[in-house]
Every structure is written in structure tokens, then in C-alpha cells.
Enzyme design. Structure first.
Site, PDB file in Angstrom:
ATOM      1  N   HIS A 157       0.870  -1.176   0.000  1.00 48.22           N
ATOM      2  CA  HIS A 157       0.000   0.000   0.000  1.00 48.22           C
ATOM      3  C   HIS A 157       0.905   1.224   0.000  1.00 48.22           C
ATOM      4  O   HIS A 157       1.636   1.472   0.956  1.00 48.22           O
ATOM      5  CB  HIS A 157      -0.918   0.004   1.228  1.00 48.22           C
ATOM      6  N   GLU A 160       1.813   3.975   2.808  1.00 50.29           N
ATOM      7  CA  GLU A 160       2.390   3.543   4.082  1.00 50.29           C
ATOM      8  C   GLU A 160       3.910   3.715   4.051  1.00 50.29           C
ATOM      9  O   GLU A 160       4.679   2.741   4.117  1.00 50.29           O
ATOM     10  CB  GLU A 160       1.924   2.110   4.373  1.00 50.29           C
ATOM     11  N   ARG A 215      -3.436   4.551  -2.098  1.00 48.10           N
ATOM     12  CA  ARG A 215      -3.207   3.240  -1.498  1.00 48.10           C
ATOM     13  C   ARG A 215      -3.016   2.133  -2.522  1.00 48.10           C
ATOM     14  O   ARG A 215      -2.196   1.231  -2.346  1.00 48.10           O
ATOM     15  CB  ARG A 215      -4.419   2.928  -0.609  1.00 48.10           C
ATOM     16  N   HIS A 284       3.109  -3.306   6.699  1.00 45.87           N
ATOM     17  CA  HIS A 284       2.097  -2.285   6.458  1.00 45.87           C
ATOM     18  C   HIS A 284       2.215  -1.220   7.542  1.00 45.87           C
ATOM     19  O   HIS A 284       2.946  -1.381   8.503  1.00 45.87           O
ATOM     20  CB  HIS A 284       0.685  -2.902   6.586  1.00 45.87           C
ATOM     21  N   GLU A 358       1.687  -4.308  11.090  1.00 40.86           N
ATOM     22  CA  GLU A 358       1.301  -2.905  10.901  1.00 40.86           C
ATOM     23  C   GLU A 358       2.239  -2.115  11.806  1.00 40.86           C
ATOM     24  O   GLU A 358       2.233  -2.286  13.031  1.00 40.86           O
ATOM     25  CB  GLU A 358      -0.153  -2.676  11.339  1.00 40.86           C
TER      26      GLU A 358
END
Lengths: 397, 177
Positions: A157, A160, A215, A284, A358
């Protein structure tokens, strides 16, 4: 402090200025000493002595002018100039890991790493993006044939940014630590590591030129004005199920079919052709989570206990450095149900150690994480990845 | 689950001061999501154990600084793409976070999570009274859909009277976004 330029018109005035030189309490700093009337006299005068000196000059009819009104201003500017030029030098000869970089700059650094650490690092092209950008993977290997390997990717993405930035730092870390760090050295003696730092280069470029919050990929969708597919809803794992949108304008649009995105297909092909990938790790941001499958369904994976234990161990490693807390769990129970995700595909394909991280933060800056946090984030993330990688090394299957 | 009413959550949480990580406060809360009317904000009742930090000094410094500006404040992209926030804009950012929290609450369901992604634009609105007023255009990030939603908010603030969002509206997304 001011700097005065004094013009003596005759010998008498020179003598008077030489008298001034002897008055130590004034703390005058002569840059050009009084000698002959033909030469100017430059003197730095501290603030407290200014009035006394000016009165002296004026009452003796000695001509002067203010050459520098405020010396501090000039010193400050010079300091800034030096810092600026130092920074310019730094980025041309050495890559600044603590800043965000353009795609071109990252690709250049990939080449640098492969060149500087050529005994263990090589660069492979595994495909091209929709807009024909190369997809470059760094291979870390000490040789051998047909070795099992670990896969790491970042930036699927594009918004990020801390993930691509961390990935390049991690690349440097692996390359530099081989030979000195026992853990990474023993790992690379047995296994290879593949690192895809920019999984979605089209999106990344778009975040620099047009929309920082982009994204998806940049593929055109037939019959729609909207562009792009969410590459992490495009994998062949519960494709088209809950948690992915069928609307091309949505940021979680799954695309027309599984693997429709060339960025995804290239990875799938690479992994299936390789045949011996034992771990699939994907980066991510944001939220500080460490997750294992499944996302497309809310049932536990068969290896739930091992993955949960390992995940918690990795989260502890992350915490140990700066106190950054990560929550551990399956995608479905931690975040939301989301179909077509990469680690669901890799796990169902047979890659047991499939984790999605994440990274920082938890919402204060979100995607716009200050560059000052890149290196701390990369450092702690690396500890987490290392914990997982060590386990993989010690538990081959 | 409460029949014919909705679903209630009992929460025990910890509030952490983002400016001073060691400053934490325990909190309990009850959230009721209403059945039926999805447009109603959830009911929130909470109790804080102890006290929140006193910020009078910083509030007054910020208030006086803005009051003494010769021209109304105008700014864009806070933080910028690289996460930078000029120090003098930090209170503006924090004010937006508070206001966005209100907007998030008003629009929350059991399936949403809103965060403030960025301030695209902020303009101070001239006032004849003591209050400071700002018109914000922000981007909200909704986690479940992953959408970035432009939102406009009118925010009133006074050191003694706190924050009030007097008006807010969801904005359409520009075509190629």
C-alpha cells in the site's frame, strides 16, 4: 555585537584610535588595527561598549560607519548554510536512512547496496508494475543451491511510507551485520532472504507526485473512471469475499479477478517458482499490530498456537527497544474480516510462517509518520522480524 | 445486547497523554450503539479516575499568540507529506484532533474507526469576541473501508470554555483522488 569601520583622517586620529586599543575594559576586538590614515580600522564592539565607543569617535570627529549591524545574525546564517551543504553532501554520497525518498532514490540505493555488499547481496527483477516500473527484489545469500528462504515485502500500500523506508534500512542492516551479528550470520549460512522494498512502485510514485494518500495500484479498470486495485484484496484467498469492495472507486476494491494486478502476480510467480519459501512477512502501517492468518475467514489456522506464541515473542522483541506495544492476533480478530489478503494466500499455499505487521503509529500521525521516527521504527521492527526469522531457521519444514 | 434498544459496551481503558507518554489516566466508559437509527451517534458515558493534566499555561500562550497575529492564520498540509509539523502549528494540529474526535463520535457505528489523517487547509475566522474560530478542511481515514474522506469543520475555542465544533460536513471526493 556590531562591527564598525573607522576612517582616521590624520595621524592624530590614528593615535587616538591606538589609545582606544589599550582600554581593555571595553573588550574591543580589532579586525584591522589602526596603522595609517589610508587604511580603514575595523573593530568588533560588544554591546555594552557600543555607546562609549561611539561617543568617543563622535566627540573626536572620527568618521565611522556600521559595517555589521548584528554579528549574531550573520553567524546564525553561516551555521545554517553549513548545515544545508552538509546535508546536500550527505544525500549525494550517502543515502539518508532517516528521511523519506523518491522511488528513483530508493532504486539507486538498492543498486548501491548490491554493489557495496556484492558478496551477499544481489538485485533481481521479478517483474514490472502496471506502468512498467521494475519490481526489484534484493537477494541476501551466502551461496549454495536451492536453499530455503524467507520472503519480506513492504509498500504494497503505497501511502504507508514508513514501510518502504524501514525496508531499505533493514536491507542495509542485514548486509552490514552479516559477519558480525551471530544471529543473521548463522541464518544466512543456511537460508536466503528476499526483500521487496517497494511492492507497489506506481502507487508510491503517485504519492509523491499527486496524492499522498494513494493506497492502490494504478491500473485502469474497464468501464470505470476510477483507477487502481487494492493489491491486498487481490490475492487468491477467499477472493471477492467480505471485507473487499466490488466498487472500482473504493480504496479496498478487489479488482476484476484474483491476481489481476501484475504486482501481485509477479510475487505469486516468484514464490511458486522458487518452491522453498518458508516464511512470508509483509509490512504495512499503521496501528502497531502483528498478525497471522486468517483474514478472509474468522476461523483459526491449524498452526494457531505456534503462530500466536511466535507472534508474541516477536512483539516482545519489538517492545524491548523503545517500549512500542504491538497487539498480536489473527487478522480477523485483530483488525477486521478482509478477503484476498497476501498472508492468507501464502499460508494456504503452504508457507506456515506467514505474518503481516502494521508498523507505527496508532493514529497520532498515521500515514504521515515524521521522518524522525523512521529509524527507531525500522530498528524495533527488525528485532521483531529477527525473532521470527530465527525461529524459522531453527524449525525448518 | 439490549432488546429493542441496541448494543452496549462496557469498557475499561487507559488514556495516554500523547505529549507526555508517562502521563496515563484510567477510565471506564459505557457506549450504547442504537438499534434502528444508524444516523444517531452512540451514547457515551465515562468516568475518569483522577484528574487530567492542567494545560492553562500552554493554552494561554497559544491563545495570546493567535490573538496578537496581524493577519488571520492560514495554513495547509499539516503534517506535510514527510510528517513535519512546524512547531507553531502543533496546537493547531492538536485542536483539529480534538474536533475530529467529535466528528468521529458523531459518525461512529460498530463498524467504523476514524482517525485524523491530515489537515489540508485551516483558516482562522475573524471574530469580534474572545473566542478563536478556525475553519478546517481535513482528511479523515476510515479504517474498515480504508477510505480517505474529506471533511469540513468549524471549530470554536477559548482557554476557559474549551472546544466546540459548531458545524461540520462531509465533502465529496474530487474525481481523480
Amino acid at each position: 555585537h556590531q562591527v564598525l569601520r573607522i576612517k582616521a583622517s590624520n595621524e592624530e586620529q590614528i593615535e587616538k584610535l591606538q589609545l582606544l586599543e589599550t582600554l581593555e575594559h571595553l573588550q574591543l576586538d580589532f579586525w584591522l588595527n589602526p596603522s595609517t590614515p589610508a587604511q580603514p580600522v575595523d573593530v568588533r564592539v560588544p554591546f555594552n561598549s557600543l555607546q562609549a565607543v561611539k561617543v568617543f569617535l563622535e566627540s573626536n570627529n572620527i568618521e565611522y560607519s556600521i559595517m555589521i549591524e548584528d554579528l549574531q545574525v550573520i553567524l546564525d546564517e553561516e551555521k545554517q548554510d553549513m548545515a544545508n551543504s552538509q546535508q546536500r553532501e550527505r544525500s549525494s554520497s550517502t543515502f539518508s536512512y532517516g528521511s523519506y525518498h523518491s522511488l528513483a532514490s530508493i532504486y539507486e540505493e538498492l543498486d548501491n547496496l548490491a554493489y557495496e555488499h556484492s558478496s551477499i547481496v544481489s538485485k533481481l527483477k521479478i517483474g514490472e508494475s502496471y506502468e512498467k516500473q521494475p519490481l526489484y527484489v534484493l537477494k541476501f545469500s551466502t551461496g549454495g543451491t536451492n536453499r530455503s528462504a524467507i520472503w519480506i515485502d513492504a509498500g504494497i500500500h503505497s501511502r504507508e511510507w514508513v514501510t518502504q523506508a524501514s525496508a531499505i534500512w533493514i536491507a542495509k542492516k542485514i548486509a552490514s551485520d552479516y559477519g558480525s551479528d551471530a544471529s543473521i550470520t548463522s541464518l544466512l549460512e543456511k537460508m536466503d532472504v528476499f526483500l521487496l522494498a517497494v511492492t507497489n512502485p506506481d502507487g508510491y510514485e503517485f504519492t509523491h507526485t499527486t496524492n499522498r494518500m494513494w493506497r492502490k495500484t494504478r491500473s485502469k479498470t474497464q468501464g470505470s473512471l476510477c483507477v487502481g486495485v487494492d493489491p491486498n484484496r487481490n490475492w487468491d484467498a477467499g477472493f471477492g469475499g467480505p471485507g473487499a469492495s466490488s466498487n472500482p472507486c473504493s480504496d479496498s476494491y478487489h479488482g476484476p479477478s484474483a491476481n489481476s494486478e501484475v504486482e501481485v502476480k509477479s510475487i505469486v510467480d516468484f514464490i511458486t517458482n522458487h518452491g522453498k519459501i518458508l516464511a512470508f512477512l509483509t509490512l504495512h502501517s499503521y496501528s502497531q499490530l502483528l498478525m497471522y492468518p486468517y483474514g478472509y475467514k474468522c476461523t483459526e489456522p491449524a498452526d494457531y498456537e505456534e503462530l500466536d506464541t511466535l507472534g508474541n515473542a516477536a512483539a516482545s522483541s519489538i517492545y524491548s527497544l523503545y517500549g512500542t506495544t504491538y497487539k498480536v492476533g489473527s487478522i480477523c480478530s485483530t483488525i477486521y474480516q478482509a478477503s484476498g489478503g497476501s498472508i492468507d494466500w501464502s499460508y494456504d499455499y503452504g508457507i506456515k510462517y506467514s505474518f503481516a505487521l502494521e508498523l507505527r503509529d496508532t493514529g497520532d500521525y498515521g500515514f504521515l509518520l515524521p521522518a524522525s521516527q523512521i529509524i527507531p521504527t525500522a530498528e524495533e521492527t527488525w528485532l521483531g522480524l529477527k525473532t521470527i526469522m530465527e525461529h524459522v531457521r531453527d524449525n525448518p519444514y | 445486547d439490549i432488546d429493542n434498544v441496541g448494543r452496549k459496551y462496557h469498557l475499561k481503558l487507559v488514556l495516554e497523554d500523547i505529549l507526555e507518554k508517562d502521563n496515563i489516566v484510567n477510565c471506564t466508559a459505557e457506549i450504547l450503539y442504537h438499534l434502528g437509527n444508524k444516523n444517531a451517534a452512540p451514547d457515551v458515558d465515562f468516568t475518569i479516575e483522577g484528574e487530567l493534566k492542567n494545560t492553562d499555561e500552554q493554552d494561554n500562550i497559544f491563545y495570546n499568540r493567535i490573538k496578537s497575529l496581524k493577519k488571520e492564520l492560514v495554513a495547509q498540509n499539516i503534517p506535510d507529506s514527510h510528517g513535519n509539523v512546524p512547531p507553531e502549528m502543533e496546537p493547531i494540529r492538536l485542536l483539529a484532533r480534538v474536533a475530529a474526535g467529535y466528528v468521529a463520535w458523531q459518525n461512529s457505528t460498530e463498524n467504523t474507526r476514524y482517525e485524523l489523517a491530515q489537515i489540508k487547509d485551516v483558516r482562522q475566522v475573524k471574530r469580534s469576541d474572545d473566542y478563536l474560530e478556525f475553519d478546517y478542511m481535513v482528511l479523515l481515514h476510515e479504517f474498515v473501508s480504508q477510505e480517505i474522506i474529506p471533511w469540513q469543520m468549524r471549530v470554536l475555542w477559548h482557554p476557559q470554555h474549551g472546544v466546540k465544533v459548531t458545524q461540520n460536513s462531509r465533502q465529496p471526493k474530487p474525481a481523480e483522488y
